[in-house]
Structures are given as structure tokens and as C-alpha cells.
Design an enzyme around this catalytic site. Structure first.
Site, short mmCIF file in Angstrom:
data_model
loop_
_atom_site.label_atom_id
_atom_site.label_comp_id
_atom_site.label_asym_id
_atom_site.label_seq_id
_atom_site.Cartn_x
_atom_site.Cartn_y
_atom_site.Cartn_z
N GLU A 141 -4.77 17.13 -5.82
CA GLU A 141 -5.07 16.35 -4.60
C GLU A 141 -4.94 17.28 -3.40
OE1 GLU A 141 -3.18 12.33 -6.60
OE2 GLU A 141 -1.97 13.58 -5.29
N ASP A 170 5.13 13.38 -3.66
CA ASP A 170 5.94 13.58 -4.86
C ASP A 170 5.83 14.99 -5.41
OD1 ASP A 170 7.42 11.33 -5.17
OD2 ASP A 170 6.53 10.71 -7.06
N LYS A 311 4.75 6.78 -9.65
CA LYS A 311 4.31 6.18 -8.39
C LYS A 311 5.17 4.97 -7.99
CE LYS A 311 0.26 4.15 -6.12
NZ LYS A 311 -1.16 3.75 -6.29
N ASP A 335 -4.03 5.08 -2.23
CA ASP A 335 -3.96 6.40 -2.84
C ASP A 335 -4.50 7.43 -1.87
OD1 ASP A 335 -2.89 5.35 -5.15
OD2 ASP A 335 -4.81 5.25 -6.21
N ASP A 468 1.51 -1.39 -11.22
CA ASP A 468 0.93 -2.24 -10.20
C ASP A 468 0.57 -3.62 -10.75
OD1 ASP A 468 -0.96 -1.13 -11.84
OD2 ASP A 468 -2.09 -0.14 -10.25
#
Length: 574
Positions: A141, A170, A311, A335, A468
């Protein structure tokens, strides 16, 4: 909330001296008009067109399925008896699974908001919104992608003093922190530019990529100026990435970089918390002299001997840390690869939460996952079009869609374990954020959750890959409803899988996680049956049984072909 549930009272403590906004049937009047005028809803719900026609069609399909079952039970091929019995089992499964999918088709609804009524009723006197952006690996990312998402949500068309943006890193990357530090400076130019020219979308990269010739010709000078600043920032970040931290010491003048002096590794480091912009500080202004949103960087503590819960753990740390900084009653989580595509999304969502008659029962508002990088023919079905345009509208008709981990606005107190009551109310106000870093580092430590209900009764749930989904289900089972909002102008645009291996890994994770929910104590069959509508139970089971479908599919694909090699047909003769 009791100390057994929420140690140190860090979950949902709203200051006593504040203006209450009631998410309930009776809202405090913000104008004399509200007292005199009849109720006017802030949103409406419409049945999907063609529902009656679909029900007739569905009934005819069901009759056909019954005929197939009857035929298979009464016509057994003696030469392929075992194969015929297996075909009956596979067709029974397909028929039953088709019945489950009707929960996604039978009662579809669509939502529409009235933002003009929200503005007339409340003006800028609105609750605060905390926005959580999560990233985990600066290689997968890239920091430029992350800060484009951050800048897009910082530029929401919303009072900046009511916005607080938190980046959870993280990966514990000093490069990501440096990129965010650069973004905090660029935001002083980008936010006023967006609001002055009503830019959509408000991700810099997406805006420059999609800017029209007409806009470019009419606003050539401001566009060129902000584009130059963006590319200069991009070059500095790429240079820092290329040379590494030791070689870019001249760039790292911010005191926050001292936190990396004791840094060991991505999975072994202290809490790093930096408030880069204090939005409550009168000096935090953009180049036009207007207030800026709060911007916070957090890398929670990690130790090899302690589970970090991926997460879900990052989100729970953000919930605790933000409760001591901004404590917004509404939380949005996205995200890092899903930038905001609609600057009005916050106001749309508040139309649901602040509605006088129905807002008190809504726990979260889920936007669909949409993508900007789809291949021409979408070979791997990465658009999730059926889910976005069909399935979730059907779930909404039975009590609300599931929580899918991104593009979702929550009421903070539902994430803190609050059960639904008709008198649902909370207060809101801002806190001063100066000097808080050291005092709240403990809230992001890896041992804070020990012997508490975090991850069980409070925050996102632990234990399955799709934390989630199980979190949303548990919230709905406490009496709350959710809303699916799929506006014409998409709320968020992300990055979809574009290769077969990426698609297979993603679908494997989803199917495994949903199947684990089926076998867990949170299974919709026994945990949700008496707590949520039967249609919603069926809707959850569609995804929970998704992995099991492979057995009937493989049998139906392989066994009849093997029998044909022996000259035996398991299908009717025509």
C-alpha cells in the site's frame, strides 16, 4: 459503561457540558420552524421497481425446481444408480440454496436523502465525525495512495472543526509517517482549492486524472499551481522512499521521528502517536485562513508475544485513542485504497442518523464497494456488481446490510457495545487535543485489552478473518438496524483485483471467513434466528454457505461427464 466492559472509561464518555443531539424520535429543536412545522423526514425508502413481476417469476422458477426434484426422485437410472442419487443430492442443494438467495431479491429497497432539509434544520450545528483510515504495509500500500485517501476525506464538505482523521499504520513505517506529514502541509492548499472550485472527487490523483478540458481551460492557473505543489510533494516522498531514512535526514525535521529511535521491527515496537494538525487550535488554518480538520498518526504497540488481531485490533485501538482526542459520535472507517468520491457523503449519512422518527434505530450506514481500476471486461468479476446493485438492497429490506469493513459510518456507542433502546441518545462536544500524546499512548498498547471485553463485547470482534461481518451481525442482534446507501455518485472508489491470483486469494479469504462464522457461536442460524428477521438470517446464510457450494458444483461438473464415458446419461432424454 461498567469497568468490566470498558477499563479506564475510554470507550464512550461524552462530556457532560455539551449540546445534546438526540438520535431518537424527539430531536432537540434547532429552530422555531421545527416546533411549528409537521415532521418532514430526512430520508425516504422506496420499494425497488418490478418487485411484483419478480415475485411471479420467482414463483415459476420454484415450480420448475420442484418438477426437477420430483423427476430425479422418480427416475433412477439403473445403470448409474449411485450417480443418480448423487445428482438428486446436488440438485436438492442447489434448489435450497436458490431459496436462500431470494432474501437478496424478494424485498429490495432504495434510499434517498434530503440534505437540503438537514441544512435548514441544523446548519453547521452537527455532530463530529471521526474518520479511520487503515494501512498495514508500505510496500503493498504505497504511501502516495494512502495520503490520497486521507486528503480526500479531509476535504469533505463538512465543518472542518467537526472532522478528525486518524491514520492507523500497522506497518509502523517512518516513510508513511513522513508522507502524512507532507500531506498535512499540502492540505492547507488542497482543501481550500477543493471547496472554492467544488472539486469532485477530492483525491488529488483522481482529480488530476479526471479533470475535464473545460475545467482545465477555465481554471488553468489555480490548477497548475496546486498540481505543482502536489508533484513537488510526490517527488519528496519518492526520494525519501528511494534513499531510505538514514539518507533523508535533512527532510526529517519533525520531532515525531524521534519515536523511531527505539524502533525494532514492524512487529516489535512501542506505540507511536502524533497529532499533526490540532483542528481545535485556532492557529490550525489553511492558506485562506479557514480551520483545518484534526489529523492524527497512530502506530499501535506491537510485540511478538502478543496477538495483534490484524485490522480488528487496529480499529479497536483507534476507537480508544479517538475517544480521548475528538470523541466524534459518528465513526467512518475506510481502507487506505478507497478514496472518497463524493464530498457530500457525511451529510447524506447524517440524514439517516438525525431523522426524527427512524434515525434512533440505525447503527451504521454501509456504502457499496466500487472500484476505479476495473479491466475492460472485468474477467474475474471484481466489480461485485450483483452484490452492490442487487443483494445488499435486498438485505436492506429485511433490516439492513452486513458491515463489510470499509465505506461504513457507525454510531460510536454501538461499536462500544451499546444495545438498542427506544430512548437512544448521546451528547457531543469537542475536546482539546494539545498535550495528549503521552497520556493516551497506553490505550494503543498491546496489553491494554488483557482481561477486558475488547474484541468480544466491545469494538470489532476477534477470531475470524471477516471480523467486519461478525461485528455487524452482533450489532444487529442487539436490536439495531443498518442502512445500505448506494447513491448515483459513488461514495468511495477503491482498487479491485485485476489478476487471477489476487481474485482467488480474496475470494478464498471471504468464503473461509464466512464459513467460520457459520460454525462459530455467532452463526446466524442459532445466534441470529430469534434476534433478527428471518429474511436477514437467510441473507447471511447465502454467504456462510458460499464455500459449501463447491462440493455440489464439483459433483455436478465431473460425475455426469465420467458416466458419459461409459455411455450412461444421468440427464433426461430429449
Amino acid at each position: 459503561m461498567s469497568s468490566t466492559l470498558c477499563p479506564s472509561s475510554v470507550c464512550c464518555n461524552y462530556p457532560k457540558k455539551s449540546k445534546p443531539i438526540l438520535f431518537r424520535n424527539t430531536l432537540i429543536s434547532h429552530s422555531s420552524d421545527m416546533a411549528n412545522n409537521s415532521y418532514s423526514p430526512l430520508f425516504e425508502t422506496k420499494k425497488a421497481k418490478g418487485s411484483l413481476i419478480y415475485k411471479f417469476f420467482s414463483a415459476s422458477v420454484f415450480v420448475g425446481i420442484i418438477f426437477i426434484w420430483v423427476y430425479r426422485a422418480t427416475h433412477v437410472n439403473e445403470d448409474g444408480k449411485l450417480g443418480s442419487i448423487g445428482m438428486l443430492g446436488a440438485e436438492l442443494w442447489f434448489g435450497l440454496y436458490w431459496i436462500l438467495t431470494q432474501a437478496h431479491r424478494w424485498n429490495r429497497v432504495h434510499r434517498q436523502t434530503f440534505k437540503d432539509r438537514l441544512s435548514q434544520r441544523y446548519g453547521n450545528d452537527l455532530p463530529g465525525v471521526d474518520i479511520f483510515v487503515c494501512t498495514a504495509d508500505p510496500t503493498i500500500e504505497p504511501p502516495m495512495m494512502v495520503i490520497n485517501t486521507v486528503l480526500s476525506v479531509m476535504a469533505y464538505d463538512f465543518p472542518p472543526e467537526k472532522l478528525s482523521v486518524y491514520l492507523s499504520d500497522d506497518g509502523g513505517s517512518d516513510l508513511t509517517f513522513y508522507a502524512l506529514l507532507e500531506a498535512s502541509q499540502f492540505a492547507k492548499h488542497w482543501i481550500p482549492y477543493c471547496k472554492k472550485f467544488k472539486v469532485e472527487p477530492r483525491s488529488p490523483e483522481a482529480h488530476f486524472r479526471s479533470v475535464s478540458d473545460e475545467f482545465e481551460s477555465s481554471q488553468s492557473q489555480p490548477l497548475a499551481s496546486v498540481k505543482k505543489l502536489y508533484h513537488e510533494m510526490e517527488n519528496r516522498i519518492e526520494l525519501a522512499k528511494k534513499h531510505g531514512r538514514k539518507s533523508k535526514s535533512g527532510l526529517l525535521e519533525h520531532g515525531g521521528f524521534s519515536d523511531w529511535d527505539s524502533f525494532v521491527s514492524q512487529r516489535d515496537h512501542d506505540t507511536i502517536l502524533q497529532i499533526l494538525i490540532d483542528g481545535r487550535d485556532a492557529e490550525a488554518k489553511d492558506v485562506e485562513g479557514c480551520r483545518l480538520p484534526t489529523l492524527v498518526y497512530l502506530a499501535r504497540e506491537k510485540r511478538p508475544q502478543h496477538s495483534h488481531n490484524f485490522k480488528a485490533g487496529a480499529m479497536n485501538a483507534l476507537i480508544r485513542v479517538s475517544s480521548k482526542i475528538s470523541n466524534g459520535p459518528v465513526i467512518l472507517n475506510v481502507d487506505c485504497d478507497m478514496y472518497s468520491n463524493n464530498s457530500q457523503s457525511v451529510r447524506d449519512v447524517l440524514c439517516f442518523f438525525l431523522d426524527e422518527e427512524k434515525g434512533h434505530e440505525i447503527a451504521f450506514v454501509q456504502f457499496p464497494q466500487n472500484f476505479h481500476n476495473l479491466t475492460k471486461n472485468d474477467l474475474y468479476g471484481s466489480s461485485l456488481k450483483v452484490i452492490a446493485d442487487m443483494d445488499f438492497h435486498g438485505l436492506d429490506g429485511f433490516g439492513g446490510p452486513m458491515y463489510i469493513g470499509t465505506g461504513c459510518f457507525h454510531r460510536r456507542d454501538t461499536l462500544c457495545g451499546k444495545k438498542f433502546t427506544k430512548g437512544s441518545m448521546f451528547e457531543w462536544s469537542g475536546n482539546s487535543v494539545s498535550g495528549l500524546e503521552e497520556r493516551i499512548n497506553e490505550l494503543a498498547s498491546c496489553t491494554f485489552e488483557n482481561n477486558t471485553q475488547w474484541g468480544h463485547e466491545i469494538g470489532l470482534k476477534y477470531g475470524v478473518p471477516v471480523e467486519d461481518v461478525i461485528t455487524g451481525l452482533s450489532i444487529q442482534c442487539q436490536g439495531w438496524k443498518s442502512v445500505y446507501f448506494n447513491p448515483e455518485q459513488k461514495g468511495f472508489l477503491g482498487v479491485a483485483s485485476t489478476t487471477l491470483d489476487q481474485a482467488l486469494v480474496q475470494h478464498k479469504r471471504w468464503s473461509e471467513g464466512d464459513f467460520q462464522i457459520l460454525l462459530s457461536r455467532y452463526s446466524p442460524i442459532w445466534y441470529g434466528l430469534s434476534r433478527i428477521s428471518f429474511g436477514l438470517v437467510m441473507g447471511y446464510c447465502v454467504y456462510c454457505f458460499w464455500a459449501v457450494n463447491c462440493f455440489a458444483t464439483l459433483y455436478y461438473s465431473i460425475v455426469p461427464a465420467l458416466y458419459l464415458l461409459r455411455g450412461v446419461s444421468l440427464f433426461p432424454q430429449v
